[in-house]
Design a protein around this motif. Structure first.
Motif, short mmCIF file in Angstrom:
data_model
loop_
_atom_site.label_atom_id
_atom_site.label_comp_id
_atom_site.label_asym_id
_atom_site.label_seq_id
_atom_site.Cartn_x
_atom_site.Cartn_y
_atom_site.Cartn_z
N GLU A 150 24.50 23.30 162.00
CA GLU A 150 23.48 22.34 161.60
C GLU A 150 22.60 21.95 162.78
O GLU A 150 21.39 21.80 162.64
CB GLU A 150 24.14 21.09 161.00
CG GLU A 150 24.73 21.35 159.63
CD GLU A 150 25.55 20.19 159.11
OE1 GLU A 150 25.65 19.15 159.80
OE2 GLU A 150 26.09 20.31 158.00
N GLN A 151 23.20 21.80 163.96
CA GLN A 151 22.43 21.48 165.15
C GLN A 151 21.48 22.63 165.49
O GLN A 151 20.32 22.41 165.82
CB GLN A 151 23.36 21.19 166.31
CG GLN A 151 22.64 20.75 167.57
CD GLN A 151 23.61 20.46 168.69
OE1 GLN A 151 24.74 20.93 168.71
NE2 GLN A 151 23.17 19.67 169.65
N GLY A 189 18.60 22.64 163.10
CA GLY A 189 17.63 21.59 163.43
C GLY A 189 16.72 22.01 164.57
O GLY A 189 15.51 21.78 164.54
N LYS A 190 17.29 22.64 165.60
CA LYS A 190 16.49 23.12 166.72
C LYS A 190 15.54 24.23 166.27
O LYS A 190 14.40 24.31 166.72
CB LYS A 190 17.40 23.62 167.83
CG LYS A 190 18.11 22.53 168.58
CD LYS A 190 18.99 23.12 169.66
CE LYS A 190 19.76 22.04 170.38
NZ LYS A 190 20.64 22.61 171.42
N SER A 250 14.21 24.61 163.28
CA SER A 250 13.10 24.08 162.49
C SER A 250 12.02 23.50 163.40
O SER A 250 10.82 23.65 163.12
CB SER A 250 13.61 23.02 161.51
OG SER A 250 14.10 21.89 162.20
#
Length: 171
Positions: free
Chosen positions: A135-136, A139-140, A142
């Protein structure tokens, strides 16, 4: 705790790929649920995994069956992960996984209770850590994708939308 959770590492000495730690834990859980003792489960999983890591698990199993103390069996078998040929560094992934297995199985070895619950808890923790890492990373990603898109679309929006509107108000 493992540093590169979920990544398969290449074992140069045996020319094999070491499975993810979640796979190894799942194999241990399956072996113990089928009635294997800890040494027999380690031997079976070591045989299935192969390479230097599998050989290390088989050495632990043999040492435990011979009556060697818990920590001594793991330390002597884990000594083969000490040095990498090129850099002289410890192979962090295999060493950390070896320590994780030792830590997860020790209470069961000492008290005689089934290791399944502790192995499942360790497996869930590893899976949760992997999900958080994914998930991290998503996020990066995106942000990395949005920035160039925004830099391309913002000037186009200003030239096509804002400039003609301002020019029509001025005329």
């Amino acid at each position: 705790m493992l540093t590169d959770v979920g990544q398969c590492n290449h074992d140069d000495s045996a020319d094999t790929v070491l499975p993810q730690e979640s796979t190894i834990l799942a194999l241990l859980i399956a072996a113990v649920r089928q009635g294997s003792s800890i040494p027999r489960a380690l031997d079976a999983v070591g045989d299935a995994v192969g390479g230097s890591f599998g050989e290390g698990l088989r050495k632990v199993a043999t040492a435990l069956l011979r009556g060697v103390a818990w920590h001594d069996a793991w330390r002597s078998a884990g000594s083969e992960f000490v040095l990498d040929d090129d850099s002289g560094q410890v192979d962090g992934y295999e060493h950390a996984l070896f320590e994780l297995l030792e830590e997860s199985l020790e209470p069961s070895w000492r008290s005689g209770v089934s290791p399944v619950a502790r192995l499942e808890a360790t497996l869930e923790r590893i899976d949760a850590d992997e999900r958080a890492r994914i998930e991290q990373a998503a996020g990066k990603l995106s942000v990395r994708l949005l920035m160039p898109t925004g830099l391309c679309l913002l000037p186009a929006f200003i030239l096509i939308g804002v400039v003609p509107t301002v020019a029509s108000f001025m005329s």
